[in-house]
Enzyme design. Structure first.
Site, PDB file in Angstrom:
ATOM      1  N   HIS A  60       0.827  -1.217   0.000  1.00 33.45           N
ATOM      2  CA  HIS A  60       0.000   0.000   0.000  1.00 33.45           C
ATOM      3  C   HIS A  60       0.861   1.267   0.000  1.00 33.45           C
ATOM      4  O   HIS A  60       0.503   2.281   0.597  1.00 33.45           O
ATOM      5  CB  HIS A  60      -0.957   0.017   1.201  1.00 33.45           C
ATOM      6  CG  HIS A  60      -1.908  -1.137   1.233  1.00 33.45           C
ATOM      7  ND1 HIS A  60      -3.059  -1.177   0.480  1.00 33.45           N
ATOM      8  CD2 HIS A  60      -1.875  -2.302   1.916  1.00 33.45           C
ATOM      9  CE1 HIS A  60      -3.701  -2.313   0.702  1.00 33.45           C
ATOM     10  NE2 HIS A  60      -2.997  -3.022   1.563  1.00 33.45           N
ATOM     11  N   ASN A  93     -10.134  -3.443   1.917  1.00 31.03           N
ATOM     12  CA  ASN A  93      -9.826  -3.423   0.492  1.00 31.03           C
ATOM     13  C   ASN A  93     -11.110  -3.139  -0.277  1.00 31.03           C
ATOM     14  O   ASN A  93     -12.201  -3.082   0.299  1.00 31.03           O
ATOM     15  CB  ASN A  93      -9.223  -4.754   0.036  1.00 31.03           C
ATOM     16  CG  ASN A  93      -7.753  -4.886   0.400  1.00 31.03           C
ATOM     17  OD1 ASN A  93      -7.077  -3.899   0.688  1.00 31.03           O
ATOM     18  ND2 ASN A  93      -7.256  -6.105   0.383  1.00 31.03           N
ATOM     19  N   TYR A 131       0.438  -4.963  11.525  1.00 31.09           N
ATOM     20  CA  TYR A 131       0.205  -3.568  11.136  1.00 31.09           C
ATOM     21  C   TYR A 131       0.823  -2.565  12.117  1.00 31.09           C
ATOM     22  O   TYR A 131       1.544  -1.656  11.695  1.00 31.09           O
ATOM     23  CB  TYR A 131      -1.289  -3.313  10.945  1.00 31.09           C
ATOM     24  CG  TYR A 131      -1.743  -3.618   9.536  1.00 31.09           C
ATOM     25  CD1 TYR A 131      -2.228  -2.624   8.699  1.00 31.09           C
ATOM     26  CD2 TYR A 131      -1.671  -4.909   9.023  1.00 31.09           C
ATOM     27  CE1 TYR A 131      -2.634  -2.894   7.404  1.00 31.09           C
ATOM     28  CE2 TYR A 131      -2.067  -5.198   7.736  1.00 31.09           C
ATOM     29  CZ  TYR A 131      -2.550  -4.187   6.921  1.00 31.09           C
ATOM     30  OH  TYR A 131      -2.937  -4.469   5.641  1.00 31.09           O
TER      31      TYR A 131
END
Length: 561
Positions: free
Chosen positions: A81, A154, A368
């Site tokens: 990303h 997404n 993350y």
């Protein structure tokens, strides 16, 4: 020499600091040029030298500081990303969800909070094209009064994997070749080799090479949580949920040919200019929910696994329920500070929203925030764009580390009885809302089974019209044309044949390569083959002592007893 007395003042200066909001909104005409320490500098290009034709002086702090800061301007780009953009706005609840979820933001009609949304591609680097054929990231930071809730989504309801350890391998094959440094547009061998060895990816491959593979803009794009979460209500009961963000602008796509006519930053340009014109994009926040018993029945009767990121929930059985609306109405003032440094994580949850046992979600809960600590530092949550805006003064016992802007004053850095910190009462009994997981440690790897092709088959037979099917075949065949190994294409066509013989036959004609008649005679290095004719080739990569799981990781009957 006589001394003069200094009049001591009781004035305290510890609260003097540069204000972020003031700095963000100050125009250039209101500022004075200085070095980084605040000392005024008469001209930005002047340097100190030893005479008019001599060498530079090390004492020239302005020049040394300027160059050394320039050398450090770049932080590591996101591993995935990396290319993206976004804006600020707000969320408002229109249809309260308090019967299912105790989160304050869903508790009453009209509840609002500020949000930041970042859109992105997945595989490309930060300078890549906005219209690459790729899934799109769609991440939202809700700054609620109970803390930040990050919805990391997404633009498709499924993804390529359901085994978390595959993620680095998948992404490596979507990046540049380690020797030639070519991307998959010039050499797609690694790209397709991964997919032909991991057939559960076929559902997402169908989306990626179908019309959704290139959205025409971020404004005309839906978002999906993909993962199953849990909503917990005030009574302590809970349901599984999927979250959908539905574009009020509708959904649009570009063909492969149309995408080549757009500029590399077309989506960023479209969003920025639309907001500048006052055309604020909006989305509906909707949810699907099911009870734990329904989740078990869904597996037992239809072989749909709510913990499987390659499966999606049937909307006819579990209809969407609208909860609220989102609007983007403010462009960022500084891209780096407000988009490059914004940090999302699915582990950033608020009371009333819990993770499920989805293994890919569980791995992302760690990965993350870990990547943000690497990119931005251990105090990334203190950056203004990431800092929570709660209805109470926050405190904890995290201290120090690089760039600790808010280090909590002189308050004790431990759990003190002298200066006690206050607590909010737990809103629900976590012993009841969490699943009861009791068992021995096992080695788990998923198995490809007939049910994994049901939803891709429905996509081909019921969703794609004739024109969409033709575009899909052309997109696949064109991308495969740079694959140097025909065996890879044969295997991938065999996987597609399990979806539809019509699809596989068309692809054989388009590529000129005859594929396998299915996957029953194939060994996969990435998963067990539940369709294997011979038990000797069922285990992944020829393992001698594999562990096969009867439910393939799904919540089977009695799981929630």
């Amino acid at each position: 020499m006589s001394s003069t007395s200094y009049a001591v003042s009781g004035r305290q200066n510890g609260d003097l600091h540069l204000n972020y909001i003031d700095d963000r909104n100050t125009a250039s005409q209101q500022t004075v040029y200085t070095a980084s320490n605040g000392a005024p500098i008469p001209h930005p290009f002047e340097t100190q030298r030893a005479g008019e034709n001599g060498p530079l002086l090390l004492q020239d702090f302005h020049l040394i500081d300027l160059l050394s800061h320039f050398d450090r301007e770049r932080i590591p780009e996101r591993v995935v990303h990396a290319k993206g953009g976004g804006a600020h706005g707000y969320y408002k609840t229109t249809n309260p969800l308090d019967d299912l979820c105790l989160a304050d933001i869903f508790s009453a009609e009209g509840k609002e909070c500020p949000i930041t949304i970042r859109f992105s591609t997945v595989g490309g680097e930060s300078g890549s094209h906005d219209h690459a054929r790729d899934p799109r990231g769609f991440s939202i930071k809700f700054r609620t009064e109970e803390g930040n809730w990050d919805l990391v989504q997404n633009n498709t309801p499924v993804f390529f994997i359901r085994d978390p350890a595959k993620f680095p391998h998948l992404i490596h094959t979507q990046k540049r070749h380690p020797a030639s440094h070519l991307g998959s547009g010039d050499d797609s061998t690694n790209f397709w080799e991964y997919f032909c060895q991991n057939p559960e990816s076929v559902h997402q491959v169908m989306y990626t090479f179908g019309d959704r593979g290139i959205p025409d803009s971020w404004r005309r794009m839906h978002g999906y949580s993909g993962h199953t979460f849990k909503f917990v209500n005030k009574q302590g009961s809970w349901v599984y949920c999927q979250i959908h963000i539905r574009s009020k602008q509708g959904a649009g796509f570009l063909t492969q040919e149309e995408s080549t006519k757009r500029s590399p930053d077309a989506n960023q340009k479209d969003l920025y200019q639309a907001i500048e014109r006052g055309e604020y994009p909006q989305w509906d926040l909707c949810v699907q929910t099911m009870t734990p018993k329904e989740a078990e029945e869904l597996w037992e009767t239809q072989k749909i696994n709510v913990f499987d990121l390659t499966h999606c929930w049937p909307q006819a059985q579990f209809p969407l329920r609208k909860v609220g609306e989102l609007c983007l109405n403010e462009n960022v003032k500084n891209y780096f500070a407000e988009i490059e440094q914004v940090a999302f994580s699915p582990s950033h949850l608020v009371p009333g929203i819990e993770p499920s046992a989805d293994p890919v979600l569980q791995s992302r809960l760690f990965s993350y925030p870990d990547t943000q600590r690497h990119r931005l530092g251990p105090n990334y949550q203190q950056l203004p764009v990431n800092a929570p805006r709660t209805g109470y003064h926050m405190a904890n016992f995290q201290r120090d580390g690089a760039m600790a802007f808010y280090n909590q004053g002189s308050r004790p850095n431990y759990f003190s009885s002298i200066e006690p910190i206050s607590f909010k009462e737990r809103k629900t009994n976590l012993d009841q809302t969490h699943g009861a997981f009791v068992g021995r440690a096992i080695t788990f790897l998923s198995e490809i089974r007939p049910e994994d092709f049901n939803q891709p088959r429905a996509l081909w037979e019921r969703v794609f019209d004739d024109a969409a099917k033709e575009r899909f075949i052309n997109n696949i065949a064109s991308h495969m044309s740079t694959c140097t190994e025909k065996e890879i294409i044969r295997r991938q066509i065999g996987i597609f044949r399990e979806v539809s013989d019509d699809l596989a036959t068309r692809l054989e004609k388009a590529t000129g390569i005859k594929g396998y008649p299915g996957i029953s005679e194939l060994v996969f290095n990435g998963c067990h083959n539940g369709l294997a004719k011979n038990s000797a080739i069922r285990a992944a990569n020829g393992q001698k002592s594999p562990h096969f799981n009867s439910s393939n990781g799904a919540p089977s009957a009695g799981t929630h007893a």
